[in-house]
Design an enzyme around this catalytic site. Structure first.
Site, PDB file in Angstrom:
ATOM      1  CB  SER A 163      -3.842   3.961  -2.266  1.00  0.00           C
ATOM      2  OG  SER A 163      -4.580   5.120  -2.598  1.00  0.00           O
ATOM      3  CD  GLU A 220      -1.056  -2.427  -0.868  1.00  0.00           C
ATOM      4  OE1 GLU A 220      -1.818  -1.478  -1.088  1.00  0.00           O
ATOM      5  OE2 GLU A 220      -0.233  -2.847  -1.708  1.00  0.00           O
ATOM      6  N   GLY A 244      -6.720   5.625  -6.712  1.00  0.00           N
ATOM      7  CA  GLY A 244      -6.832   5.153  -8.095  1.00  0.00           C
ATOM      8  C   GLY A 244      -8.280   5.098  -8.557  1.00  0.00           C
ATOM      9  CE  LYS A 301       0.787  14.516  -7.023  1.00  0.00           C
ATOM     10  NZ  LYS A 301       1.785  14.432  -5.951  1.00  0.00           N
ATOM     11  CB  CYS A 348       1.990  -2.668  -5.605  1.00  0.00           C
ATOM     12  SG  CYS A 348       2.750  -2.751  -7.206  1.00  0.00           S
ATOM     13  CD  GLU A 351      -0.867  -1.665 -12.852  1.00  0.00           C
ATOM     14  OE1 GLU A 351      -1.011  -2.467 -11.916  1.00  0.00           O
ATOM     15  OE2 GLU A 351      -1.302  -1.877 -13.995  1.00  0.00           O
TER      16      GLU A 351
HETATM   17  C1  UN1 Z   1       8.569  -4.867  -8.717  1.00  0.00           C
HETATM   18  O1  UN1 Z   1       7.923  -5.799  -8.265  1.00  0.00           O
HETATM   19  O2  UN1 Z   1       9.798  -4.914  -8.821  1.00  0.00           O
HETATM   20  O3  UN1 Z   1       4.257  -0.015  -6.983  1.00  0.00           O
HETATM   21  C2  UN1 Z   1       7.907  -3.654  -9.225  1.00  0.00           C
HETATM   22  C3  UN1 Z   1       4.770  -1.121  -7.127  1.00  0.00           C
HETATM   23  C4  UN1 Z   1       4.700  -1.793  -8.475  1.00  0.00           C
HETATM   24  C5  UN1 Z   1       6.034  -2.091  -9.028  1.00  0.00           C
HETATM   25  C6  UN1 Z   1       6.611  -3.368  -8.547  1.00  0.00           C
HETATM   26  N1  UN1 Z   1       3.965  -0.957  -9.403  1.00  0.00           N
HETATM   27  O4  UN1 Z   1       5.335  -1.653  -6.192  1.00  0.00           O
END
Ligand code: UN1
Length: 488
Positions: free
Chosen positions: A235, A390, A239, A182, A290, A256
């Site tokens: 987020s 963030e 998460g 998804k 991120c 992540e």
């Molecule tokens: C990157 O730094 O090129 O959601 C990848 C994000 C990370 C991936 C970063 N999981 O931005």
């Protein structure tokens, strides 16, 4: 809403269930250009709860034969999908740029990166399958072998609409799992492009299933009896909820989550290099990574010189239509995100931040100009919203410190711990950083973003949960191991 004249749809938004593209049975959905929200790129209907169930049933039905296929045969399919993405990189990259808002060259780069991830995992059959240990007993060997987990739920964010799905789906598939996927509701088109590549490559029916719709579909996943594991990027709020739901039913979750990554520029740094890398880390892809740099920690002795260099570079950094090759940075993904960022900046100013740099950007829409905020030194500045939250935007918050110890202390002052970029020429400072800083990724003299497919990726503290992604680390999550005490 009136549609832009003369535009044709790029695709119908459909589900991919049990090897068939099928219309959704729930509410109408569409995906629009970030630059011209009147331009519909693709439209269709979201998946119903019943269709999510069908996707899981298909994934269950396919799992035995998929797992039984030699890994090399699974890899050959990934490799073919990689070739398809490479062939269509220009078109899909352009569509990514229109749908998500990163620049056209970043969009093409991301499609190629997805291809690279598929190729990397395609070669898994050529790597070690497990490990063998000495036994303390005579006549015995001990093996650790790996088996697929079963059906993996893959839930992905808007900001890397094809690379992040690829780096979850490729390892899930190569290790013999089947998938229900998804994507974020803002980027269904690019999600379809990845599935299209794998379908074209001959993936058997049911091995990968795509369902489109809002966040509530993700919750439907968590309740499905046939869900064996979940990999999520997004987020921290969502998460953590998924992690709790997974723990409650005893299935692994890899999450992540957020970042509030610092760049630390010390007194001995190469300021030319550091200003170039901080610029890229903070403002590429409009700061919607991120891993983006959103906190800047400057040694007092070089702070003025560094900020002057950064401002000079920003003066030539163009914000505008991401299709235009002279543009460095496009808009945010949608107007709601932009409104929330503007609100965050106002709040930060209300709490004592001052604007050091406010770049130019087209007015209206979801554009946010590159912005640098100065925060008061010491603990007061670090209570500011712009230091703690963030923003996921091209907004950089700066504090000044005296010396390395204070710089590290400021860097650690965050609930997040994904990535950090350290600028210094001193080896012992680098060694100390590696020992003392709580981050999943440490860059020395390079920007805070970036993730090569063969290396572990993931964060500490509120940034990550569960085994890391990518590289050899992916096997930890996508397989279950069996320790075999083997006597002949
Ligand atoms: C990157 O730094 O090129 O959601 C990848 C994000 C990370 C991936 C970063 N999981 O931005």
């Amino acid at each position: 809403m009136t549609l832009s004249p003369g535009t044709t749809l790029l695709a119908t938004l459909d589900q991919y269930i049990n090897g068939q593209w099928v219309s959704g049975e729930a509410d109408p959905i569409d995906t629009r250009s970030v630059i011209d929200p009147n331009r519909v790129l693709a439209s269709g209907n979201a998946a119903s709860v019943k269709q999510v169930d069908q996707a899981f049933q298909a994934a269950v039905a396919a799992k035995k034969s998929w797992a039984a296929l030699p890994m090399a045969a699974r890899g050959a399919i990934l490799l073919k999908a990689a070739a398809y993405l490479k062939k269509h990189a220009q078109d899909f990259g352009e569509q990514l740029c229109t749908e998500e808002g990163k620049t056209r060259s970043e969009g093409i780069g991301e499609v190629l990166r997805a291809a690279q991830v598929l190729s990397y995992y395609a070669a898994e059959a050529e790597r070690a399958a497990g490990s063998v240990f000495h036994s303390p007993r005579a006549g015995e060997q001990i093996l650790v072998t790996h088996k697929p987990l079963g059906v993996i739920g893959v839930i992905t964010p808007f900001n890397f609409p094809i690379a992040i799905p690829a780096w979850k789906i490729a390892p899930a598939l190569i290790f013999g799992n089947t998938v229900v996927f998804k994507p974020a509701s803002a980027v269904p088109l690019l999600a379809m492009r990845l599935v299209q590549a794998l379908a074209h490559a001959g993936l058997p029916a049911g091995v990968l299933n795509l369902v489109l719709g809002g966040g509530a579909l993700g919750d439907t996943f968590m309740e499905h009896e046939h869900l064996d594991a979940v990999s999520f990027t997004g987020s921290t709020r969502v998460g953590r909820r998924l992690c709790a739901a997974g723990a409650a039913r005893g299935i692994p979750v890899q999450a992540e989550m957020g970042g509030k990554n610092a760049s630390v520029v010390l007194a001995d740094a190469d300021l030319e290099l550091a200003s170039e890398q901080v610029l890229l880390g903070a403002f590429s892809s409009s700061g919607q990574k991120c891993t983006a740099t959103s906190r800047l920690i400057l040694d007092d002795t070089i702070a003025d010189e560094f900020l002057a260099k950064l401002a000079t570079r920003l003066d030539t950094w163009v914000t505008g239509d991401p299709h235009d090759p002279s543009v460095n940075m496009g808009p945010l993904v949608d107007v709601r995100s932009a409104a929330s960022v503007r609100n965050g900046i106002d709040q930060a100013i209300g709490q004592g931040a001052t604007v050091f740099y406010a770049g130019a950007a087209p007015t209206g829409g979801s554009f946010i100009a590159p912005t640098i905020l100065l925060l008061p030194a010491g603990a007061a500045g670090r209570q500011n919203t712009a230091w703690r939250d963030e923003f996921f935007a091209p907004v950089l918050s700066v504090v000044r410190v005296r010396g390395t110890a204070e710089a590290f202390e400021a860097a650690e002052d965050s609930e997040f711990g994904l990535s950090l970029a350290l600028f210094t020429r001193d080896l012992s400072t680098v060694v100390a950083a590696q020992q003392e800083l709580t981050v999943g990724i440490l860059h020395v003299n390079s920007e805070s973003s970036g993730a090569d497919p063969h290396l572990p990726f993931g964060g500490a503290k509120a940034s990550g949960y569960g085994p890391k992604e990518q590289g050899a680390a992916a096997r930890e999550f996508y397989t279950q191991s069996t320790t075999v005490y083997l006597r002949g």
